[in-house]
Enzyme design. Structure first.
Site, PDB file in Angstrom:
ATOM      1  N   ASP A  96       0.846  -1.194   0.000  1.00 25.68           N
ATOM      2  CA  ASP A  96       0.000   0.000   0.000  1.00 25.68           C
ATOM      3  C   ASP A  96       0.880   1.242   0.000  1.00 25.68           C
ATOM      4  OD1 ASP A  96      -2.368   1.438  -0.023  1.00 25.68           O
ATOM      5  OD2 ASP A  96      -2.585   1.405   2.149  1.00 25.68           O
ATOM      6  N   ARG A 137       1.676  11.105  -4.129  1.00 25.94           N
ATOM      7  CA  ARG A 137       1.653  11.226  -2.663  1.00 25.94           C
ATOM      8  C   ARG A 137       3.051  11.447  -2.084  1.00 25.94           C
ATOM      9  NH1 ARG A 137      -2.880   6.912  -0.398  1.00 25.94           N
ATOM     10  NH2 ARG A 137      -4.565   7.567  -1.800  1.00 25.94           N
TER      11      ARG A 137
END
EC number: 4.2.2.2
Length: 374
Positions: A194, A250
């Site tokens: 993730d 991100r």
């Protein structure tokens, strides 16, 4: 130790870490050839919102001698045993290790993981590391890679809480939840299920510095979700990191809170570099951004959840002293009127973005030998 992931980690860390740099964190301790006799000096060197982090300073040295893992009843000499003790510990390693955890590992407060002098890999297809509801943790000098999802199972949280059932986790390399005074420095992160670093659920007082992030899509999440407004208290410093090669997005992605992104070096991204939703304050200063070649990917920033082009125009996203290459550009908005973001102890000098490649060239795990400076 011959998997493609491990080979890539070694190659990239050698290339990035072959020369000495003089950013304010490194100049605090790296010039000392006797660092191994004074390991705890490192705790005096953090800057930014995590600068008060003590880690295990003042506690005993604990040496990891065994790479095995028992999530419920860890043996003395293993990493999990040291991590779960209810006293300050400065945790070091007897030699090179590849630690594959059987369940996520929870770190008790007042701990330092100090990988200097060894090559310490955590991941390798197993779950990785949690810092939850504790304070004062330093993570330094580790390779965190190949972290995977976990199943429901029992885990020793720490000596006080004992063993508790832990629900399946997403496979982040390092997760902070309701954690304060945390410093993450000189680690190499890649290739996890993730995210690489998640800072959520009112975690604050965090500095993420001198790390190498590569070969990963969703790199760093700051803020739990858009419904969790308590993350307005979050303060995170992201400084002197190398993002790339092969990072998607991100770097970071923020919700609420205040994020200072300073003197980081960005290789071309695949989606965006810095993003956010729910009106975070993002102060970008002295970074170096190199955009990908595609014309529609040149923008550094992305604002998520804006119903109209003007609905996010008051968000405070500022760019100062940044430099841009290959057509990269930062869309600023709002005006920061909060005064100095740092106390005197937290403050550090931020250079113009032209200096950033020099300041970040040793990002990631350092090569440290006894009686020689790192």
């Amino acid at each position: 130790m011959d998997s493609p992931c491990l080979v890539a980690l070694l190659v990239f860390s050698f290339v990035i870490g072959s020369c000495f740099s003089d950013n304010p964190i490194d100049s605090c301790w790296r010039g000392d050839s006797n660092w191994a006799q004074n390991r705890m000096k490192l705790a005096d060197c953090a800057v930014g919102f995590g600068s008060s982090t003590m880690g295990g300073k003042g506690g005993d040295l604990y040496t990891v001698t065994n790479s095995d893992d028992d999530p419920v009843n860890p043996a003395p000499g293993t990493l999990r045993y040291g991590a779960t003790r209810d006293r300050p510990l400065w945790i070091i390693f007897s030699g090179n290790m590849n630690i594959k955890l059987k369940m996520p590992m929870y770190i008790a407060g007042y701990k330092t993981f100090d990988g200097r002098g060894a090559q310490v890999y955590i991941g390798n297809g197993g779950p990785c590391v949690f810092i939850k509801r504790v304070s004062n943790v330093i993570i330094h000098g580790l390779y965190l890679y190949g972290c995977s999802t976990s199943v429901l199972g029992n885990v020793l949280i720490n000596e006080s809480f004992g063993v508790e059932p832990v629900h399946p986790q997403d496979g982040d390399a390092l997760t902070l939840r309701t954690a304060t005074n945390i410093w993450i420095d000189h680690n190499s992160f890649s290739n996890s299920s993730d995210g690489l670093v998640d800072v959520t659920l009112t975690s604050t007082g965090v500095t993420i510095s001198n790390n190498l992030f590569f070969n990963h899509h969703k790199v760093m999440l700051l803020g739990h979700d858009d419904a969790y407004s308590d993350d307005k208290s979050m303060k995170v410093t992201v400084a002197f990191n190398q993002f790339g090669p092969n990072c998607g997005q991100r770097m970071p992605r923020a919700r609420y809170g205040l994020v200072h992104v300073a003197n980081n070096n960005y290789d071309p991204w695949t989606i965006y570099a810095i993003g956010g939703s729910s009106n975070p304050t993002i102060l970008s200063e002295g970074n170096s951004f190199t955009a990908p070649n595609e014309s529609y990917k040149k923008q550094v920033t992305i604002r998520i959840g804006c119903k109209t082009s003007s609905s996010c125009s008051n968000w405070v996203w500022q760019s100062t002293q940044d430099v841009f290459y290959n057509g990269a550009y930062f869309v600023s908005s709002g005006k920061y009127e909060g005064g100095n973001i740092y106390t005197k102890k937290e403050a550090f000098n931020v250079e113009n973005g032209n200096a950033t490649p020099q300041l970040t060239k040793n990002a990631g795990v350092l090569t440290c030998s006894l009686s020689k400076r790192c």
